[in-house]
Scaffold this motif. Structure first.
Motif, mmCIF file in Angstrom:
data_model
loop_
_atom_site.group_PDB
_atom_site.id
_atom_site.type_symbol
_atom_site.label_atom_id
_atom_site.label_comp_id
_atom_site.label_asym_id
_atom_site.label_seq_id
_atom_site.Cartn_x
_atom_site.Cartn_y
_atom_site.Cartn_z
ATOM 1 N N LEU A 26 0.744 -1.174 0.065
ATOM 2 C CA LEU A 26 -0.096 0.164 -0.003
ATOM 3 C C LEU A 26 1.063 1.316 -0.023
ATOM 4 O O LEU A 26 0.538 2.154 -0.675
ATOM 5 N N ARG A 27 2.112 1.155 0.673
ATOM 6 C CA ARG A 27 2.913 2.417 0.693
ATOM 7 C C ARG A 27 3.482 2.539 -0.649
ATOM 8 O O ARG A 27 3.844 3.652 -1.044
ATOM 9 N N GLU A 28 3.965 1.501 -1.234
ATOM 10 C CA GLU A 28 4.790 1.354 -2.357
ATOM 11 C C GLU A 28 4.063 1.611 -3.840
ATOM 12 O O GLU A 28 4.500 2.178 -5.041
ATOM 13 N N ALA A 29 2.670 1.283 -3.693
ATOM 14 C CA ALA A 29 1.747 1.457 -4.798
ATOM 15 C C ALA A 29 1.699 2.905 -5.547
ATOM 16 O O ALA A 29 1.934 3.697 -4.710
ATOM 17 N N SER A 30 1.471 2.897 -6.863
ATOM 18 C CA SER A 30 1.477 4.358 -7.462
ATOM 19 C C SER A 30 -0.016 4.813 -7.027
ATOM 20 O O SER A 30 -0.356 6.153 -6.864
ATOM 21 N N VAL A 31 -0.959 3.898 -6.883
ATOM 22 C CA VAL A 31 -2.408 4.409 -6.671
ATOM 23 C C VAL A 31 -3.213 3.404 -5.927
ATOM 24 O O VAL A 31 -2.924 2.167 -6.334
ATOM 25 N N ILE A 32 -4.165 3.556 -4.965
ATOM 26 C CA ILE A 32 -4.709 2.542 -4.512
ATOM 27 C C ILE A 32 -6.166 2.507 -5.015
ATOM 28 O O ILE A 32 -6.908 3.712 -4.773
ATOM 29 N N ALA A 33 -6.825 1.592 -5.675
ATOM 30 C CA ALA A 33 -8.049 1.621 -6.277
ATOM 31 C C ALA A 33 -8.981 1.112 -5.213
ATOM 32 O O ALA A 33 -9.037 -0.332 -4.982
ATOM 33 N N ALA A 34 -9.880 1.924 -4.417
ATOM 34 C CA ALA A 34 -10.512 1.465 -3.294
ATOM 35 C C ALA A 34 -12.222 1.505 -3.659
ATOM 36 O O ALA A 34 -12.537 2.168 -4.165
ATOM 37 N N GLU A 35 -12.876 0.550 -2.960
ATOM 38 C CA GLU A 35 -14.287 0.419 -3.126
ATOM 39 C C GLU A 35 -14.696 1.620 -2.497
ATOM 40 O O GLU A 35 -15.750 2.203 -3.210
ATOM 41 N N ASP A 36 -14.297 2.128 -1.446
ATOM 42 C CA ASP A 36 -14.863 3.456 -0.733
ATOM 43 C C ASP A 36 -13.495 4.126 -0.168
ATOM 44 O O ASP A 36 -12.999 3.617 0.768
#
Length: 277
Positions: A26-36
């Motif tokens: 979660l820290r290293e990802a470019s973006v987090i695709a979240a349901e909410d």
């Protein structure tokens, strides 16, 4: 090189139930695709994670998937999370995962919490496998038909249900499955966690107005169990009529439901219903 789509399991209640690997991703990802994004922000704030988020839910997944796949193709990494638990298990995300595979993008699961696994592990019923069925249909007639297809399942069946439908679903389970034992879990891993194993009828008597999603582990169909006394053909015909006319079941689904209830074959039930004309 294309990036990686990480399918990240997050806590279902207790924020301590997150893996070190999930936090790193979660820290290293470019973006987090979240349901909410609002719910996910609580987890991110708790662990001081500043990765940007974008919403990906049932109403926008079709439109947003191509954009996210383009980002993956360009070398960015995307972390997919749901509101709680393991993504895509009765949650959005399947379209994005399938599109990533089709585009030749690496998809990497980051395993962790799951309400279904938590409930089956503590139910005492899952030693020989189980069937995960997800949420029953919301409409009563469709739900009764759906449950009738599961009534003869020889493994425990794991269901999810919303609090405003739990009483109706338990009532339908009692009518279709008989008074089997059910492990009923609510607010799993949270402060007011409940997981009680008892017959469906006892749950119906005890249940109040709850909050939070319910997880049910329904005991398996057992050959040789005790069945209700088989009614006369006329009474069976009347019961068949209630299921098809009031309950909204199709003829085949009603026959199957009665066969499971009385421990007879569908052919025997059909013959008795015809004799009751």
């Amino acid at each position: 090189m294309p990036g990686t789509l990480y399918v990240v399991a997050t806590p279902i209640g207790n924020l301590e139930d997150v893996t070190l690997r999930a936090l790193r991703v979660l820290r290293e990802a470019s973006v987090i695709a979240a349901e909410d994004t609002r719910r996910t922000s609580r987890l991110l704030q708790h662990y001081s994670i500043s990765t940007p988020t974008t919403s990906l839910h049932a109403h926008n997944e079709e439109a947003k998937t191509p954009h996210l796949v383009d980002r993956l193709r360009s070398g960015e990494s995307v972390a997919l999370v749901s509101d709680a638990g393991t993504p895509v298990v009765s949650d959005p995300g399947a379209r994005l995962v399938a599109a990533a595979h089709a585009a030749g993008v690496r998809v990497e699961p980051i395993p962790g919490p799951s309400a279904a696994i938590a409930a089956i592990s503590a139910s005492g019923m899952g030693g020989e496998g189980f069937l995960f069925a997800g949420f029953p249909p919301a409409r009563a007639a469709a739900r009764a038909t759906w449950l009738s297809r599961l009534a003869a399942e020889p493994r425990p069946v794991v269901l999810y249900e919303a609090p405003h439908r739990i009483k109706a679903t338990l009532g339908d389970l009692l009518a279709v499955f008989g008074d089997r034992p059910v492990a009923l879990g609510r607010e799993l891993t949270k402060t007011h966690e409940e997981l009680v194993v008892r017959p469906i009828s006892a749950h119906l008597e005890a249940i109040g107005e709850g909050r939070g999603e319910y997880t049910l582990v329904v005991g398996p169909y057992e050959q040789g169990r005790e069945y209700p006394e088989i009614p006369a053909p006329k009474s069976l015909r009347d019961e068949f009529g209630v299921l098809t006319e009031t309950g909204g079941l199709g003829r085949r689904a009603a026959i199957k439901q009665l066969a499971v209830k009385y421990g007879l074959s569908a052919r025997e039930i059909y013959s008795m219903v015809e004799d009751g004309r």
